[in-house]
Design an enzyme around this catalytic site. Structure first.
Site, mmCIF file in Angstrom:
data_model
loop_
_atom_site.group_PDB
_atom_site.id
_atom_site.type_symbol
_atom_site.label_atom_id
_atom_site.label_comp_id
_atom_site.label_asym_id
_atom_site.label_seq_id
_atom_site.Cartn_x
_atom_site.Cartn_y
_atom_site.Cartn_z
ATOM 1 N N ASP A 60 -37.023 -34.730 -39.351
ATOM 2 C CA ASP A 60 -36.445 -34.333 -38.070
ATOM 3 C C ASP A 60 -37.465 -34.604 -36.978
ATOM 4 O OD1 ASP A 60 -34.594 -32.928 -36.358
ATOM 5 O OD2 ASP A 60 -34.059 -31.714 -38.104
ATOM 6 N N ASP B 8 -33.348 -35.090 -32.919
ATOM 7 C CA ASP B 8 -32.710 -33.839 -32.513
ATOM 8 C C ASP B 8 -32.233 -33.903 -31.058
ATOM 9 O OD1 ASP B 8 -32.364 -30.867 -33.065
ATOM 10 O OD2 ASP B 8 -33.679 -30.766 -31.327
ATOM 11 N N GLU C 273 -28.624 -36.928 -33.411
ATOM 12 C CA GLU C 273 -27.724 -35.820 -33.073
ATOM 13 C C GLU C 273 -27.294 -36.059 -31.637
ATOM 14 O OE1 GLU C 273 -27.513 -30.952 -32.973
ATOM 15 O OE2 GLU C 273 -29.274 -31.963 -32.220
ATOM 16 N N HIS D 203 -26.771 -26.925 -40.218
ATOM 17 C CA HIS D 203 -27.419 -25.616 -40.064
ATOM 18 C C HIS D 203 -27.055 -24.913 -38.760
ATOM 19 C CE1 HIS D 203 -29.904 -28.485 -37.907
ATOM 20 N NE2 HIS D 203 -30.356 -27.467 -37.210
ATOM 21 N N ASP D 204 -26.214 -25.545 -37.937
ATOM 22 C CA ASP D 204 -25.847 -24.926 -36.652
ATOM 23 C C ASP D 204 -24.424 -24.386 -36.639
ATOM 24 O OD1 ASP D 204 -28.292 -25.484 -35.377
ATOM 25 O OD2 ASP D 204 -27.654 -27.503 -34.869
HETATM 26 C C1 GLC Z 1 -30.473 -29.037 -32.407
HETATM 27 C C2 GLC Z 1 -30.733 -28.342 -33.728
HETATM 28 C C3 GLC Z 1 -30.664 -26.855 -33.504
HETATM 29 C C4 GLC Z 1 -31.718 -26.466 -32.494
HETATM 30 C C5 GLC Z 1 -31.546 -27.263 -31.203
HETATM 31 C C6 GLC Z 1 -32.737 -27.121 -30.327
HETATM 32 O O1 GLC Z 1 -29.185 -28.856 -31.960
HETATM 33 O O2 GLC Z 1 -29.812 -28.781 -34.688
HETATM 34 O O3 GLC Z 1 -30.842 -26.152 -34.688
HETATM 35 O O4 GLC Z 1 -31.627 -25.100 -32.213
HETATM 36 O O5 GLC Z 1 -31.411 -28.638 -31.457
HETATM 37 O O6 GLC Z 1 -33.831 -27.807 -30.876
#
Ligand code: GLC
Length: 549
Positions: free
Chosen positions: A112, A214, A275, A337-338
């Site tokens: 990540d 991310d 993402e 995980h979100d």
């Molecule tokens: C992304 C991650 C999440 C995190 C956010 C801020 O969306 O998947 O878990 O809280 O970024 O880094």
């Protein structure tokens, strides 16, 4: 009589270098996968111990969530040193060993990379906030207050509240799209680009197989910092902001091309997964780059936000396939995980159909740890909740603890995640006595066996990995599509409904053979004109010949 009703979508040509086009990825949320040292927190050695399990399952590449030094305000997504390992997760030697072991097993490791923001404890931010004249002041986004002392504009954090935090020492606000402990970097500053290039090279030199970028769609903010438009939401009352001035700004794309160039200066094909938010196909397509020179695999998360309903899913998928640029590979994410776990979101009766869909679509899928044993969200009592993002405004952004609880390896007190006398960082689900790897790996009808069988079929079938996809005409509660390559022709039929269905496939083929059903047990021979699907059943059939074409 059913016929194929949609356009045929072809898969881009694959080579050994473009392994990622059809690879099966698996997300390991590191804190929750396997604890090796009895502190109740998962770690790198734990992942290494479990690599043979992932290999056996049929996983090609593992994405590991952040393990860098961090104050853990957002459990690792607040990085305070990009080239280290947090002591709660192990050491750099542990990482090196994990990478080597994965490679020895023929698996890849994707890490990540959090480029949008750092921790407020990162030395860069400490310098930046030390004075207005510090050379790193402009590495972050600082603005004056409005004349009445209020924040520079109306931007809100995704986790709730204003996106601006007042810094009394220097008398300015800094921007944070996530927690106030995650200040956003200023990507308009060439020194930031340079510093992050060095970070990427550090990990590429070690031999990582790629990065999951991310929140990458938010990297660049509108230069003029205008107020965001505000609208009333569907249920009335609450005001919702469209984050149009931070999402997918034009200046973002040269930055992504630069990241890609860094990757390509290394031998072998490494992958960039992005993402990119819940974007629809036309916008998501921009992340591949005009010449496919940006992100290899922007995450398609739209199915994750689509009702589990055959027609809605068909429309969503058709729109995606039709909207992707020529040569682009789709990358489907149904859980992470979100968000709520699959079963919690869609219902237990659908969980194998979700796997059937995800693992038989054209493109590369990603599984979230525990999907393969049917883990669901865990009730976390208020005193055990730890996700601060969910504590700011829970109605706006609920906490993510329930979908991050420890992996269930066996039926013991802590499910084999950590020692029985240890308190795991989040509670283990009470259903661990049946929902666990040890029980399911010996059960020929378990969800784990179903996933393993499906993954093996996928790995053995060119049609599933590299074949075209064509959707059948709309058939009510059943979503059906054909995957085809050379003379291999498979039909996947998923019954989303609670009533049985009969499909007449005689226009498509003169022989149907059942390969795998979500019920595991089913006669192999099927009559072409009367292919029966039970309630909520999904089946992979082999078709003999192409009558249509
Ligand atoms: C992304 C991650 C999440 C995190 C956010 C801020 O969306 O998947 O878990 O809280 O970024 O880094």
């Amino acid at each position: 009589m059913l016929t194929t009703g949609s356009q045929i979508f072809q898969a881009p040509t694959q080579t050994a270098e473009t392994w990622w086009r059809s690879a099966v990825f698996y997300e390991v949320y590191i804190r929750s996968f396997q604890d090796s040292n009895g502190d109740g927190i998962g770690d790198l050695r734990g992942i290494q111990q479990r690599l043979p399990y992932l290999k056996q399952l049929g996983i090609d590449a593992v994405w590991i969530t952040p393990f860098y030094p961090s104050p853990m305000a957002d459990f690792g997504y607040d990085v305070s040193d990009y080239t280290g390992v947090d002591s709660s997760f192990g050491t750099m030697e542990d990482f090196d060993r994990l990478l080597q072991s994965a490679h020895d097993l023929g698996m890849r490791i994707v890490i990540d990379m959090v480029l949008n923001h750092t921790s407020d404890e990162h030395p860069w931010f400490a310098e930046s906030r030390s004075s207005r004249t510090n050379p790193k002041r402009d590495w972050y986004i600082w603005r004056d207050a409005q004349p009445d002392g209020s924040p520079p504009n109306n931007w809100t954090s995704f986790f709730g509240g204003s996106a601006w935090q007042w810094d009394a020492h220097t008398g300015q606000y800094y921007l944070h799209l996530f927690l106030d402990r995650q200040p956003d970097l200023n990507w308009r500053n060439p020194e930031v680009i340079q510093a992050m290039d060095t970070v990427l090279r550090f990990w590429l030199d070690k031999g990582v197989d790629g990065f999951r970028l991310d929140a990458i769609n938010f990297l660049v903010k509108h230069e003029a910092f205008p107020d965001m438009p505000v609208v009333t939401n569907a249920t009335g009352g609450d005001l919702v902001q469209y984050h149009v001035y931070v999402n997918n700004q034009p200046e973002l794309h040269p930055l992504l091309q630069n990241v890609r160039r860094v990757l390509e200066s290394y031998p072998g094909e490494r992958v960039l997964i992005g993402e990119t938010g819940t974007l629809k196909a036309p916008e998501l397509s921009q992340f591949y780059g005009a010449g496919l020179d940006e992100i290899h695999l922007p995450m398609i998360v739209l199915p994750l936000h689509t009702a589990w309903q055959a027609q809605a899913m068909r429309a969503c998928l058709l729109e995606f396939y039709a909207g992707l640029p020529q040569g682009a590979s789709p990358h489907f994410v149904f859980s992470n995980h979100d968000d709520k776990r699959l079963i919690t979101r869609y219902g237990f009766e659908h969980h194998r159909s979700i796997a059937m869909l995800l693992l038989t679509l054209l493109g590369s899928p990603i599984l979230y740890y525990g999907d393969e044993i049917a883990m669901c969200d865990t009730y976390v009592p208020p005193e055990k909740r730890v996700d601060t993002a969910g504590m700011i405004d829970p109605d706006h952004y609920p906490g993510r603890d329930p979908n991050r609880t420890p992996m269930q390896w066996d039926g013991s007190t802590n499910a084999g995640f950590t020692g029985t006398a240890v308190e795991a960082w989040l509670p283990v689900n009470d259903n661990r006595s049946t929902i666990n790897v040890a029980v399911q790996e010996h059960d020929p009808e378990s969800t784990l066996t179903f996933y393993q069988t499906l993954l093996r079929l996928r790995s053995d079938s060119r049609a599933l990995r590299e074949g075209s996809i064509q959707f059948l005409e709309d058939c009510g509660d059943v979503l059906a599509y054909v995957r085809e390559c050379d003379d291999e022709r498979l039909l996947i039929a998923i019954n989303f409904g609670g009533a049985a269905h009969i499909l007449d496939l005689s226009a498509l083929t003169d022989h149907v053979h059942c390969v795998l059903s979500s019920r595991m047990q089913r006669p192999e021979a099927v009559s072409v004109a009367e292919v029966a699907l039970n309630a909520y059943e999904s089946v992979l059939f082999r078709l003999a010949s192409n009558k249509e074409g």
